[in-house]
Design an enzyme around this catalytic site. Structure first.
Site, PDB file in Angstrom:
ATOM      1  CD  GLU A 128      52.062  36.092  44.223  1.00 16.18           C
ATOM      2  OE1 GLU A 128      51.022  36.512  44.766  1.00 16.18           O
ATOM      3  OE2 GLU A 128      52.310  36.251  43.018  1.00 16.18           O
ATOM      4  CD  GLU A 239      51.600  33.372  39.796  1.00 10.99           C
ATOM      5  OE1 GLU A 239      50.934  34.428  39.752  1.00 10.99           O
ATOM      6  OE2 GLU A 239      51.550  32.586  40.744  1.00 10.99           O
TER       7      GLU A 239
END
Ligand SMILES: *[C@@H]1O[C@H](CO)[C@@H](O)[C@H](O)[C@H]1NC(C)=O
Ligand SMILES: *[C@@H]1O[C@H](CO)[C@@H](O)[C@H](O)[C@H]1NC(C)=O
Ligand SMILES: *[C@@H]1O[C@H](CO)[C@@H](O)[C@H](O)[C@H]1NC(C)=O
Length: 450
Positions: A128, A239
């Site tokens: 991220e 995720e």
């Protein structure tokens, strides 16, 4: 039945034989202490022994570095060796510590050798980082990110580190929010990786209709968009999940019942078919419960989950399966749907928590006031500094910047059935396709019989 349908069926059956299944594991406990080898081992064994589920024998990690050290390899590695858990390794790429991450990777290769190499199913360079580098991430105070060119440089460095070692066949990817993958300014990263790691949380897509009943379609839409930015490369679900407790995000309500619905509708069609690391096994312990909290076992580590993990009988179409499974070819994808509402801003990310991911989730939009850093924080940071880490979700520890290192990884346990077994290694993907081919042949044979 048309041949093409048959082919799709065969593909989906085939892939299912080899897809990886597991959870995300940060490097720290709820109180910020570093996870020890025995703690990782307990987590991995718990995942393998979950009541009502099998095949959760893979662990995604966020850092190569053991918490509290400069660049010692993370103790999740010996724990994975001891529990036959495959590893999706992670290097924390933000915050300027990449040299230590690379050093830890080199040490792990020389220290653990083949026992380690055979468990490694992939390497993610970063987590991220592009999200944190975006306006949404900055607003959420998610912590430092990196520019796409920097990330490409790190990816190239990892390629040279593994060259000629036991890990040379490990496919290299990057994990980010799906909104980062579809941002064309990041396309150099899409080009540099072997696979794309998808993080997406409909719960946090708070600028849209995001009730639990919208969860599957928001997820499928985000996966389809990511696939179309992937240029034919595999998309792994690194995720996703729905919180069992915590604050509400627009129409997204955190509850055990909703977490189960999301598991059934989104998770079950993926498990065994598409490489998936769920968020997550446990993000809370007696020392701290993040808000929201995504752990399916609650605050006490146990093989008894908070809800029934048994997947519903496969209803043929369950929307998800085909389209959602990233690895599958694509075509079908629901295309770009719009879903829209994007642009707006608004969001109220209110809770801290969410914010991080929010972004991720939220489609194109931006907005979400990610309020506090919280979210991110939780996710990862514990150890480290603060926020940043995993997009938002909680705890587990990923670390943020420095923390990054801290963050741990997860592991999955192996054993259970089906999966490729711990021996799998870098070539899991290859094998998968191999078996898919076998299934196609089998499917054709069946069709001829019919
Ligand atoms: C798109 O990516 C670039 C490069 O990472 C970043 O600077 C920009 O802020 C991103 N745009 C959005 C809307 O996130
Ligand atoms: C867009 O947002 C509006 C207002 O929030 C909502 O009524 C509408 O349903 C949303 N549209 C979609 C596609 O989510
Ligand atoms: C976003 O958060 C800021 C600070 O919290 C707040 O001032 C602003 O009103 C929020 N915006 C929205 C749309 O909620």
């Amino acid at each position: 039945m048309h041949f093409t349908n048959l082919l799709a069926l065969a593909l989906s059956l085939g892939t299912s034989q080899a897809a990886l299944q597991g959870f995300n594991y940060g490097s720290t406990n709820g109180d910020g202490s570093s996870r020890s080898q025995s703690q990782f081992q307990e987590l991995f064994k718990t995942a393998q022994g979950l009541v009502g589920a099998s095949g959760f024998n893979s662990a995604r990690l966020y850092t190569m570095i053991q918490g509290g050290t400069t660049n010692d390899p993370i103790s999740a590695i010996p724990a994975a060796i001891a529990s036959e858990t495959t590893l999706l390794l992670g290097l924390w790429a933000s915050g300027g510590n990449i040299d230590n991450e690379l050093a830890a990777l080199k040490s792990a290769i020389s220290q653990y050798d083949d026992q380690f190499a055979k468990l490694v199913v992939g390497i993610s360079v970063g987590s991220e980082d592009l999200y944190r580098n975006s306006p949404t991430g900055e607003k959420s105070d998610a912590g430092p990110g990196v520019q796409p060119e920097e990330l490409v440089d790190y990816i190239n460095q990892v390629r040279s580190v593994i060259k000629g070692t036991g890990l040379s066949g490990a496919p290299i990817g990057h994990v980010d929010t799906w909104t980062s993958w579809v941002n064309s300014s990041n396309s150099a990263v899409n080009d540099a990786v072997d696979w794309l790691g998808f993080d997406g949380y409909p719960f946090f897509q708070n600028t849209m209709a995001n009730s639990i009943d919208d969860g599957l379609s928001l997820f499928n839409d985000a996966v389809a968009k990511t696939k179309s930015a992937a240029g034919g490369k595999e998309v792994w679900i690194t995720e996703t999940g729905w919180p069992v407790s915590g604050s509400t995000e627009n129409q997204g309500v955190a509850s055990i019942a909703n977490a189960k619905q999301y598991w059934d509708q989104v998770g079950c069609p993926l498990f065994g078919k598409t490489n998936t690391w769920w968020y997550t096994l446990q993000d809370a312990d007696s020392s701290a419960t993040p808000n929201p909290s995504f752990g399916i076992v609650g605050t006490t580590l146990s093989t008894k989950p908070l809800f029934d993990l048994t997947c519903p009988k496969q209803s043929s179409s369950s929307a998800g399966s085909s389209s959602s499974s990233p690895s599958t070819s694509s075509s079908s994808g629901s295309g770009s749907s719009s879903s829209g509402n994007g642009s707006s801003s608004s969001g109220n990310g209110s809770t801290s928590s969410g914010s991080g991911s929010t972004s991720s989730g939220s489609g194109s939009t931006s907005s979400s006031n990610g309020s506090t850093s919280g979210s991110a924080t939780s996710t990862g940071s514990s150890s480290g500094s603060s926020s940043s880490a995993n997009g938002g979700k909680s705890s587990t520890g990923k670390g943020s910047s420095s923390a990054g290192a801290t963050s741990t990884k997860a592991s999955g346990s192996a054993k259970a059935s089906g999966s490729p077994s711990p021996t799998v290694n870098a070539n899991a993907a290859t094998r998968a396709s191999g078996s898919a081919f076998g299934m196609i042949v089998a499917g054709i044979a069946l069709a001829m019989l019919a």
